[in-house]
Design a protein around this motif. Sequence first.
Motif, PDB file in Angstrom:
ATOM      1  N   PRO A  44      -2.666  -9.476   3.760  1.00 16.14           N
ATOM      2  CA  PRO A  44      -2.990  -8.139   3.235  1.00 16.14           C
ATOM      3  C   PRO A  44      -2.016  -7.808   2.111  1.00 16.14           C
ATOM      4  N   TYR A  45      -2.503  -7.138   1.058  1.00 14.37           N
ATOM      5  CA  TYR A  45      -1.647  -6.841  -0.086  1.00 14.37           C
ATOM      6  C   TYR A  45      -0.404  -6.066   0.332  1.00 14.37           C
ATOM      7  N   PHE A  46      -0.570  -5.181   1.309  1.00 18.01           N
ATOM      8  CA  PHE A  46       0.535  -4.304   1.712  1.00 18.01           C
ATOM      9  C   PHE A  46       1.774  -5.083   2.150  1.00 18.01           C
ATOM     10  N   SER A  47       1.568  -6.357   2.578  1.00 18.60           N
ATOM     11  CA  SER A  47       2.733  -7.139   2.998  1.00 18.60           C
ATOM     12  C   SER A  47       3.730  -7.290   1.843  1.00 18.60           C
ATOM     13  N   HIS A  48       3.215  -7.278   0.602  1.00 14.94           N
ATOM     14  CA  HIS A  48       4.108  -7.465  -0.552  1.00 14.94           C
ATOM     15  C   HIS A  48       5.067  -6.285  -0.753  1.00 14.94           C
ATOM     16  N   PRO A  49       4.560  -5.055  -0.954  1.00  6.82           N
ATOM     17  CA  PRO A  49       5.516  -3.946  -1.096  1.00  6.82           C
ATOM     18  C   PRO A  49       6.448  -3.828   0.111  1.00  6.82           C
ATOM     19  N   HIS A  72       5.503   0.770  -5.135  1.00  2.00           N
ATOM     20  CA  HIS A  72       5.667   0.319  -6.521  1.00  2.00           C
ATOM     21  C   HIS A  72       4.394  -0.221  -7.171  1.00  2.00           C
ATOM     22  N   ASP A  73       3.417  -0.679  -6.386  1.00  2.00           N
ATOM     23  CA  ASP A  73       2.190  -1.198  -6.997  1.00  2.00           C
ATOM     24  C   ASP A  73       0.993  -0.262  -6.849  1.00  2.00           C
ATOM     25  N   THR A  74       1.207   0.924  -6.281  1.00  4.93           N
ATOM     26  CA  THR A  74       0.047   1.787  -6.003  1.00  4.93           C
ATOM     27  C   THR A  74      -0.575   2.345  -7.275  1.00  4.93           C
ATOM     28  N   ALA A 138      13.688  -7.060  -6.962  1.00  4.66           N
ATOM     29  CA  ALA A 138      13.232  -7.395  -5.605  1.00  4.66           C
ATOM     30  C   ALA A 138      11.754  -7.780  -5.637  1.00  4.66           C
ATOM     31  N   ASP A 139      10.984  -7.053  -6.454  1.00  7.78           N
ATOM     32  CA  ASP A 139       9.552  -7.341  -6.637  1.00  7.78           C
ATOM     33  C   ASP A 139       9.384  -8.766  -7.158  1.00  7.78           C
ATOM     34  N   ARG A 140      10.173  -9.094  -8.188  1.00  2.00           N
ATOM     35  CA  ARG A 140      10.078 -10.419  -8.771  1.00  2.00           C
ATOM     36  C   ARG A 140      10.508 -11.491  -7.762  1.00  2.00           C
ATOM     37  N   HIS A 142      10.249 -11.444  -4.496  1.00  2.00           N
ATOM     38  CA  HIS A 142       9.186 -11.719  -3.522  1.00  2.00           C
ATOM     39  C   HIS A 142       8.018 -12.449  -4.180  1.00  2.00           C
ATOM     40  N   ASN A 143       7.698 -12.090  -5.419  1.00  2.00           N
ATOM     41  CA  ASN A 143       6.619 -12.797  -6.115  1.00  2.00           C
ATOM     42  C   ASN A 143       6.971 -14.273  -6.309  1.00  2.00           C
ATOM     43  N   MET A 144       8.248 -14.548  -6.546  1.00  2.00           N
ATOM     44  CA  MET A 144       8.680 -15.938  -6.698  1.00  2.00           C
ATOM     45  C   MET A 144       8.625 -16.667  -5.356  1.00  2.00           C
TER      46      MET A 144
HETATM   47 MN    MN Z   1       4.771  -5.913  -7.017  1.00  2.00          MN
END
Ligand code: MN
Length: 721
Positions: A44-49, A72-74, A138-140, A142-144
């Motif tokens: 689920p997308y929510f796991s990312h934020p 941050h992504d909403t 932190a966003d970057r 987790h994306n990495m």
């Molecule tokens: Mn993000």
Amino acid sequence: MMRQYELVERVRAYDPDADEAKLNRAYVYAMMKHGSQKRASGDPYFSHPLEVAGILTRLRLDVDSIVTALLHDTIEDTDATLEEIEKLFGKSVARLVNGVTKLSQIELKSSESKQAENFRKLVLAMSEDIRVLLVKLADRLHNMQTLHYIPKIEKRQRIAQETLDIYAPLAERIGMHDVKDELEDLAFAQLYPDVRDSILTRLAFLRDNGGTLKEEIIAKLKADLQAAHIDATVYGREKKPFSIWRKMRSKNITLEQLSDIMAFRVTVESTAQCYAALGTIHSTYQIVPGRFKDYISLPKPNGYQSLHTTIIGPKNHRIEVQIRTQDMHEVAELGVAAHWVYKQQNDKEANETKQYKWLRDLLEILEQASDPEEFLEHTKLAMFDDQVFCFSPKGDLIALPRGSTPVDFAYAVHSAVGDACTGARVNGRIVPLKTALQNGDQVEIITQKGHQPSPSWEKFVVSARAKAHIRRFVRTQQRDQYIELGKGLIDKAFKDFEKDYTETQLESVLSKFNVKHREDLYVAIGEGHFSGREVAVSIYPDIIKQEREQREENALDALLQKKPVAPKTSAYHLPITGLIPGMAVHYAKCCHPIRGDKIVGLIVMGKGVTVHTEDCHNLKAFKDKPERFIDVAWEGTAQQDAATIARLKISLENATGALGTMCALVGQARANIHNMKIAHRTTDHFDILLDVEVDNTEHLTSVMAILRAHRSVHAIERIKN
Ligand code: MN
């Protein structure tokens, strides 16, 4: 996936006063907004934020930062709006979420290294609040960490390269070494998997070969320090594959030649013990010259403190040793985040904006720096505040001084682009050329072949480059205008005396005026050093006598006919810039320019300059004589009061009281009626010519709007010719 209560527990572990309700609200809000959206991994997308928020709890950030991570992504990816977020979570969170969103929208298209440096500066400049950058990092991260789920290799490589170029150096700059190491390693694995594998294999070999080498060295160092009565914790680690590879590349050496692949950290209780430990180590082992650095007395710009040294250590291995206190260690691991957490605890009452200004925080640290290298860093950082970074349509990043306009941008691209600039689009919208550019703006310059820079640009451009170009242009252009004017004045003088002259005659008197070329004579006269009359007299010396006789005759005529002798021209000051000093100026009677109109000056032989509105019909006759035009502009701002008169043609209902109503409406708009004339009258309407005194075009527009809105007014237009 982390549970709601787990997140709250993590925050409460370091901040018992944390606003639990706010965290819970943000958790539920983000989860609902992202709904059934999925990530590339299928999660689920929510796991990312949520993971991003988790990373930030490790940095022990405040509730607003954690909430920002959740949200941050909403804005980008859901129907959430900033207004809604502000209503639910307050101004501070809304500001942070907005900052992270804006940061995510900028994208570097060029891969030049110079561009990368500018881009890093842009990211820093846009992160007005350090927390925006922390959330973004932190966003970057987790994306990495989840990069391998992205199917397209090009996209994975682009993101990895960007991480190496932009985000890892930023993490380092603000002292987040752990985050930097992890970002680099993840990017390295994506971009150069084979190189990384072979380095890892080699490290594993050295490890096996040495058996318990690391542990032995740790034990030996500990024992050495204990003998000197220093209680220390010693920790050893291998250097990261990426930093080993970087060193191999920069020093052009092989892995075998790279000796200090192990680094040891000694943590002690006080600063004094740091130096005591250093003394013990240096007196026990041979040091490697040129590697000792004292970052305790001279901290790095990001606040990092430690003693660094390299020694030929136990078992004759070359090792790097870092010595620091526990406090210094926290700063080293968390960087500015630690500093910021510390600040927050200490000035809870301080005003929020002051408290969170990351630049202030960093500059505070920098003020303590004193060696040249650090001073340089300091100046670089201070520079961000004076710079603005904008993109070209192709994605090139251009750094300009703060306050720069599209004209500065155009000259920064190329002087030819600056010269030919006629307009600009910023983020797709046409804007006035004097608009101040903002960080991240995309600027497209509209050019026209053969277009010339306007002298009025000099008033608003900021960059030295643009200024210099415009000045040079104005100088040559003014010379052309003086030549034209000088010629005209000479013509007129001869005409007044009813004499002819030739260029050869002019050449013969050049020395009397101290000039070498005929053009210089024109300029000297145009600038007012000599008069046309003096030139005429120098060629026909006896015309003075004739003139005197003529004048006496005229005076006699005037006396007999009792006609007043009117002055020929009157030079008076108009609130206009761009004029040649000393030149006579008039407003054109045909178009009545008023403040705020776009205007242009026309050189009229022997009369000076008349100021017309740019669209005046009478200018058409001079279309092929561009040398007769001068770029002029109104002095000061359009808001400044200096009443001018505009003429309106109004078609009004012919009814009782209509005329009175019209006058009242003009008064209501705070304008003054200067003159009024009924041009035409039928049984059902009047045509009225109304001269009104207004402050500027804006004022005139409001007068016209008020009149137009009234039912007895059929039509209204401004008369310019
Ligand atoms: Mn993000």
